[in-house]
Motif scaffolding. Sequence first.
Motif, PDB file in Angstrom:
ATOM      1  N   THR A 112       0.832  -1.206   0.000  1.00  0.00           N
ATOM      2  CA  THR A 112       0.000   0.000   0.000  1.00  0.00           C
ATOM      3  C   THR A 112       0.864   1.251   0.000  1.00  0.00           C
ATOM      4  O   THR A 112       0.557   2.225  -0.689  1.00  0.00           O
ATOM      5  CB  THR A 112      -0.959  -0.002   1.208  1.00  0.00           C
ATOM      6  OG1 THR A 112      -1.736  -1.196   1.175  1.00  0.00           O
ATOM      7  CG2 THR A 112      -1.876   1.205   1.189  1.00  0.00           C
ATOM      8  N   PHE A 113       1.948   1.237   0.754  1.00  0.00           N
ATOM      9  CA  PHE A 113       2.883   2.363   0.759  1.00  0.00           C
ATOM     10  C   PHE A 113       3.345   2.670  -0.660  1.00  0.00           C
ATOM     11  O   PHE A 113       3.283   3.804  -1.119  1.00  0.00           O
ATOM     12  CB  PHE A 113       4.094   2.047   1.656  1.00  0.00           C
ATOM     13  CG  PHE A 113       5.223   3.020   1.500  1.00  0.00           C
ATOM     14  CD1 PHE A 113       5.241   4.197   2.222  1.00  0.00           C
ATOM     15  CD2 PHE A 113       6.266   2.763   0.617  1.00  0.00           C
ATOM     16  CE1 PHE A 113       6.282   5.111   2.074  1.00  0.00           C
ATOM     17  CE2 PHE A 113       7.300   3.670   0.462  1.00  0.00           C
ATOM     18  CZ  PHE A 113       7.311   4.843   1.192  1.00  0.00           C
ATOM     19  N   HIS A 114       3.805   1.647  -1.366  1.00  0.00           N
ATOM     20  CA  HIS A 114       4.338   1.859  -2.713  1.00  0.00           C
ATOM     21  C   HIS A 114       3.245   2.255  -3.709  1.00  0.00           C
ATOM     22  O   HIS A 114       3.482   3.091  -4.586  1.00  0.00           O
ATOM     23  CB  HIS A 114       5.122   0.640  -3.182  1.00  0.00           C
ATOM     24  CG  HIS A 114       6.429   0.499  -2.476  1.00  0.00           C
ATOM     25  ND1 HIS A 114       7.496   1.349  -2.689  1.00  0.00           N
ATOM     26  CD2 HIS A 114       6.832  -0.372  -1.523  1.00  0.00           C
ATOM     27  CE1 HIS A 114       8.501   0.997  -1.917  1.00  0.00           C
ATOM     28  NE2 HIS A 114       8.128  -0.045  -1.199  1.00  0.00           N
ATOM     29  N   GLU A 115       2.063   1.697  -3.571  1.00  0.00           N
ATOM     30  CA  GLU A 115       0.950   2.105  -4.431  1.00  0.00           C
ATOM     31  C   GLU A 115       0.657   3.599  -4.232  1.00  0.00           C
ATOM     32  O   GLU A 115       0.445   4.341  -5.189  1.00  0.00           O
ATOM     33  CB  GLU A 115      -0.309   1.300  -4.120  1.00  0.00           C
ATOM     34  CG  GLU A 115      -0.271  -0.122  -4.613  1.00  0.00           C
ATOM     35  CD  GLU A 115      -1.493  -0.920  -4.177  1.00  0.00           C
ATOM     36  OE1 GLU A 115      -2.414  -0.372  -3.534  1.00  0.00           O
ATOM     37  OE2 GLU A 115      -1.517  -2.125  -4.481  1.00  0.00           O
ATOM     38  N   TYR A 116       0.625   3.991  -2.968  1.00  0.00           N
ATOM     39  CA  TYR A 116       0.295   5.381  -2.612  1.00  0.00           C
ATOM     40  C   TYR A 116       1.338   6.364  -3.137  1.00  0.00           C
ATOM     41  O   TYR A 116       1.000   7.321  -3.831  1.00  0.00           O
ATOM     42  CB  TYR A 116       0.154   5.479  -1.095  1.00  0.00           C
ATOM     43  CG  TYR A 116      -0.175   6.862  -0.584  1.00  0.00           C
ATOM     44  CD1 TYR A 116      -1.399   7.449  -0.847  1.00  0.00           C
ATOM     45  CD2 TYR A 116       0.731   7.567   0.191  1.00  0.00           C
ATOM     46  CE1 TYR A 116      -1.715   8.719  -0.365  1.00  0.00           C
ATOM     47  CE2 TYR A 116       0.428   8.828   0.687  1.00  0.00           C
ATOM     48  CZ  TYR A 116      -0.786   9.400   0.400  1.00  0.00           C
ATOM     49  OH  TYR A 116      -1.092  10.646   0.878  1.00  0.00           O
ATOM     50  N   GLY A 157      -5.206  10.833   4.714  1.00  0.00           N
ATOM     51  CA  GLY A 157      -5.233   9.369   4.746  1.00  0.00           C
ATOM     52  C   GLY A 157      -5.044   8.744   3.385  1.00  0.00           C
ATOM     53  O   GLY A 157      -4.243   9.200   2.604  1.00  0.00           O
ATOM     54  N   LEU A 158      -5.815   7.721   3.095  1.00  0.00           N
ATOM     55  CA  LEU A 158      -5.659   6.980   1.858  1.00  0.00           C
ATOM     56  C   LEU A 158      -6.690   7.331   0.813  1.00  0.00           C
ATOM     57  O   LEU A 158      -7.148   6.494   0.057  1.00  0.00           O
ATOM     58  CB  LEU A 158      -5.718   5.473   2.141  1.00  0.00           C
ATOM     59  CG  LEU A 158      -4.489   4.890   2.791  1.00  0.00           C
ATOM     60  CD1 LEU A 158      -4.693   3.422   3.105  1.00  0.00           C
ATOM     61  CD2 LEU A 158      -3.276   5.061   1.908  1.00  0.00           C
ATOM     62  N   GLU A 159      -7.061   8.560   0.743  1.00  0.00           N
ATOM     63  CA  GLU A 159      -8.088   8.969  -0.215  1.00  0.00           C
ATOM     64  C   GLU A 159      -7.602   8.928  -1.658  1.00  0.00           C
ATOM     65  O   GLU A 159      -8.353   9.208  -2.566  1.00  0.00           O
ATOM     66  CB  GLU A 159      -8.602  10.363   0.139  1.00  0.00           C
ATOM     67  CG  GLU A 159      -9.358  10.375   1.443  1.00  0.00           C
ATOM     68  CD  GLU A 159      -9.906  11.744   1.771  1.00  0.00           C
ATOM     69  OE1 GLU A 159     -10.116  12.536   0.838  1.00  0.00           O
ATOM     70  OE2 GLU A 159     -10.101  12.014   2.957  1.00  0.00           O
ATOM     71  N   PHE A 160      -6.356   8.519  -1.884  1.00  0.00           N
ATOM     72  CA  PHE A 160      -5.845   8.456  -3.246  1.00  0.00           C
ATOM     73  C   PHE A 160      -6.604   7.456  -4.090  1.00  0.00           C
ATOM     74  O   PHE A 160      -6.643   7.556  -5.296  1.00  0.00           O
ATOM     75  CB  PHE A 160      -4.353   8.114  -3.243  1.00  0.00           C
ATOM     76  CG  PHE A 160      -4.060   6.677  -2.926  1.00  0.00           C
ATOM     77  CD1 PHE A 160      -3.864   5.765  -3.941  1.00  0.00           C
ATOM     78  CD2 PHE A 160      -3.951   6.236  -1.628  1.00  0.00           C
ATOM     79  CE1 PHE A 160      -3.587   4.435  -3.668  1.00  0.00           C
ATOM     80  CE2 PHE A 160      -3.681   4.930  -1.332  1.00  0.00           C
ATOM     81  CZ  PHE A 160      -3.500   4.021  -2.344  1.00  0.00           C
ATOM     82  N   GLU A 161      -7.234   6.476  -3.480  1.00  0.00           N
ATOM     83  CA  GLU A 161      -7.921   5.433  -4.235  1.00  0.00           C
ATOM     84  C   GLU A 161      -9.069   5.979  -5.063  1.00  0.00           C
ATOM     85  O   GLU A 161      -9.398   5.427  -6.104  1.00  0.00           O
ATOM     86  CB  GLU A 161      -8.426   4.346  -3.287  1.00  0.00           C
ATOM     87  CG  GLU A 161      -7.275   3.621  -2.619  1.00  0.00           C
ATOM     88  CD  GLU A 161      -7.710   2.725  -1.494  1.00  0.00           C
ATOM     89  OE1 GLU A 161      -7.167   1.623  -1.381  1.00  0.00           O
ATOM     90  OE2 GLU A 161      -8.603   3.143  -0.726  1.00  0.00           O
TER      91      GLU A 161
END
Length: 107
Positions: free
Chosen positions: A17-21, A101-105
């Motif tokens: 997830t880190f690398h995806e982000y 947060g992870l709103e990049f998705e």
Amino acid sequence: MFNRLLLDMSGILDEETFHEYVSKKLNFPGHYGYNLDAFWDCITDDEQSSMPRKIEVEGMAALKIHLPVLHDSFVECLQDYVKVYPNRDVVFRQDSPSGEGLEFEGD
């Protein structure tokens, strides 16, 4: 190159997830290798990314809890980056005041 980028590590629970982000936020190429050597290659090669003049990295306390080895290596990598590119700036924050947060998705 844009001037400022916010990375919020507070929702990162695993290395994938880190690398995806980071690859999405920094516009890395599709063949990005999902490791910190590939991260370094991308941030230091203008052909592979569009690094901003300033990176603000939030949620570092959470990253340290969930992925302590990655945390330490990531910090070291960005500190080395600033040494190579002294006209760039990286600011680390332990908390996550933006709440991004992870709103990049959904981008």
